[in-house]
Design an enzyme around this catalytic site. Structure first.
Site, PDB file in Angstrom:
ATOM      1  N   CYS A 111       6.102   5.321   4.065  1.00 60.74           N
ATOM      2  CA  CYS A 111       6.057   4.382   2.930  1.00 60.74           C
ATOM      3  C   CYS A 111       7.317   3.530   2.828  1.00 60.74           C
ATOM      4  O   CYS A 111       7.346   2.555   2.079  1.00 60.74           O
ATOM      5  CB  CYS A 111       5.810   5.143   1.636  1.00 60.74           C
ATOM      6  SG  CYS A 111       4.288   6.094   1.688  1.00 60.74           S
ATOM      7  N   HIS A 118       7.571   0.546  -4.131  1.00 59.35           N
ATOM      8  CA  HIS A 118       6.438   1.127  -3.410  1.00 59.35           C
ATOM      9  C   HIS A 118       5.462   1.668  -4.454  1.00 59.35           C
ATOM     10  O   HIS A 118       5.860   2.397  -5.376  1.00 59.35           O
ATOM     11  CB  HIS A 118       6.954   2.239  -2.496  1.00 59.35           C
ATOM     12  CG  HIS A 118       5.883   3.121  -1.956  1.00 59.35           C
ATOM     13  ND1 HIS A 118       4.758   2.624  -1.350  1.00 59.35           N
ATOM     14  CD2 HIS A 118       5.747   4.472  -1.951  1.00 59.35           C
ATOM     15  CE1 HIS A 118       3.982   3.630  -0.982  1.00 59.35           C
ATOM     16  NE2 HIS A 118       4.554   4.767  -1.349  1.00 59.35           N
ATOM     17  N   ASN A 164      -2.104   4.179  -3.152  1.00 59.53           N
ATOM     18  CA  ASN A 164      -0.915   4.131  -2.301  1.00 59.53           C
ATOM     19  C   ASN A 164      -1.332   3.764  -0.877  1.00 59.53           C
ATOM     20  O   ASN A 164      -1.924   4.580  -0.180  1.00 59.53           O
ATOM     21  CB  ASN A 164      -0.241   5.512  -2.349  1.00 59.53           C
ATOM     22  CG  ASN A 164       0.993   5.601  -1.482  1.00 59.53           C
ATOM     23  OD1 ASN A 164       1.236   4.741  -0.636  1.00 59.53           O
ATOM     24  ND2 ASN A 164       1.771   6.655  -1.673  1.00 59.53           N
TER      25      ASN A 164
END
Ligand code: UT7
Length: 339
Positions: A119, A262, A292
């Protein structure tokens, strides 16, 4: 053409693009597969739906679409691109998917390779590509963040399957003069000793080869995550790395136009914003739609905000990526838009 590298010292963020797979899965639909419900997922994460790559799509393809949109937004000829970095942990080809993207978009003069940092991948790739532009060895870079975590989730594990989705986003970067720099500062961190909180590990299974010799099977286990550990890590380390970045760049949080984190969990976004007294109106969030998407969350969010006219030329953006590795980082960005 003069081939002598010109050290301009800065990098401009000129164009953005994104691509979301067509199949959408709502929280209620997930409730048909595992014991979960819309209210739990919404209240604990902020997520309402996610998108999953279907049979007529691929990670490489959505990355190409995102990349082409960024190139178009920047007004570039694909042949003028020097480097393509694909931040992904889920390539279609373990040898790297970036060269396929390079070929399909017609960037025949660009070197193209993958970069893996989960990520944090997009922030790390943006910073990496910027070094080539800053030092004068290259002029134009396309940085793509894309992931297909839907392939690596255990869809019967309700503690992870509700969180993730697929998508791709891209940014077109160009070398520019130091006074127009759009990457005003950055921080990058890793801590492998805590990496077991979030893994997508190779299968440990060994198969017989000949006599006493075996070889390891070429397959991976589904994503394993200690959600609470990752949560605690994020709400501790993201404010800390952002604090360092703001201090180093002598930036007051009040000067920021946007906080672009993020997109893992709305509660993490809120906690970080609270820490710096940043109002909700400055916190970019679209995770309710996509969940996500790992390396893709930051460029998808930036692209949507640019196209909606929220992020405007000259806006100051504090961005931070965090996740598996463990890895995390931050960048202070100034959006320029097409010149
Ligand atoms: O890119 C980085 C990637 N990872 C992350 O960002 C994850 C960070 N962590 C988180 O976002 C949160 O820890 C989660 C959303 C994963 C979990 O939220 P939580 O508030 O930490 O919940 P929990 O793990 O403490 O679970 C609370 C309860 C448990 O039940 P009991 O033991 O209290 O009876 C779980 O079994 O919620 C249960 N639960 C669920 N219930 C309905 C866990 N998952 C679900 C679910 N639906 N999907």
């Amino acid at each position: 053409m003069d081939e002598t590298p010109k050290i301009l010292g800065g990098v401009a963020l000129l164009g953005s693009g994104s691509s979301i797979p067509s199949q959408r899965v709502t929280n209620d639909q997930l409730g048909l597969r595992v014991e979960t419900n819309d209210s739990w997922i919404k209240s604990r994460t902020g997520i309402r739906s996610r998108h999953v790559i279907g049979p007529n799509e691929s990670l490489t393809e959505i990355s190409q679409v995102a990349g082409l949109k960024a190139i178009q937004a920047a007004g570039w000829d694909p042949e003028s691109i020097d480097i393509i970095l694909l931040a992904t942990s889920t390539p279609d080809d373990l040898f790297g998917s970036a060269p396929q993207i390079q070929a399909h978009i017609g960037a025949k003069n660009a070197v193209a390779f993958d970069l893996t940092a989960a990520c944090s991948g997009f922030i790390f790739a943006l910073i990496t590509a910027s070094q080539f532009l800053r030092n004068g060895s290259m002029r134009r870079a396309l940085v793509i963040g894309a992931d297909q975590l839907s392939s690596w989730i255990d869809w019967d594990d309700r503690t992870t399957c509700v969180l993730f989705g697929d998508g791709a986003g891209a940014i077109a970067l160009e070398a520019t003069n130091k006074d127009l720099d759009g990457l005003l500062g950055f921080e990058m961190r890793s801590n492998g000793s805590r990496g077991d909180s979030l893994n997508l590990s190779k299968s440990k299974k060994h198969l017989p080869l000949i006599k006493d010799i075996s070889h390891q099977e070429g397959s991976y286990m589904p994503i394993q995550m200690n959600g609470q550990e990752v949560y605690k890590f994020a709400v501790r380390e993201v404010p800390s790395v952002l604090q360092k970045l703001l201090h180093k760049t002598k930036t007051d949080p009040k000067e920021l136009d946007w906080l672009l984190l993020h997109q893992a969990n709305q509660r993490i976004l809120d906690a970080v914003a609270d820490r710096f007294d940043i109002p909700q109106s400055k916190v970019l969030s679209n995770l309710s739609h996509y969940g996500n998407t790992s390396a893709a969350t930051i460029p998808i969010m930036l692209d949507e905000a640019v196209r909606k006219g929220l992020v405007k030329p000259g806006d100051l953006i504090a961005s931070s990526g965090f996740g598996a590795g463990l890895s995390w980082g931050a960048a202070l960005l100034k959006w320029q838009g097409p010149s």
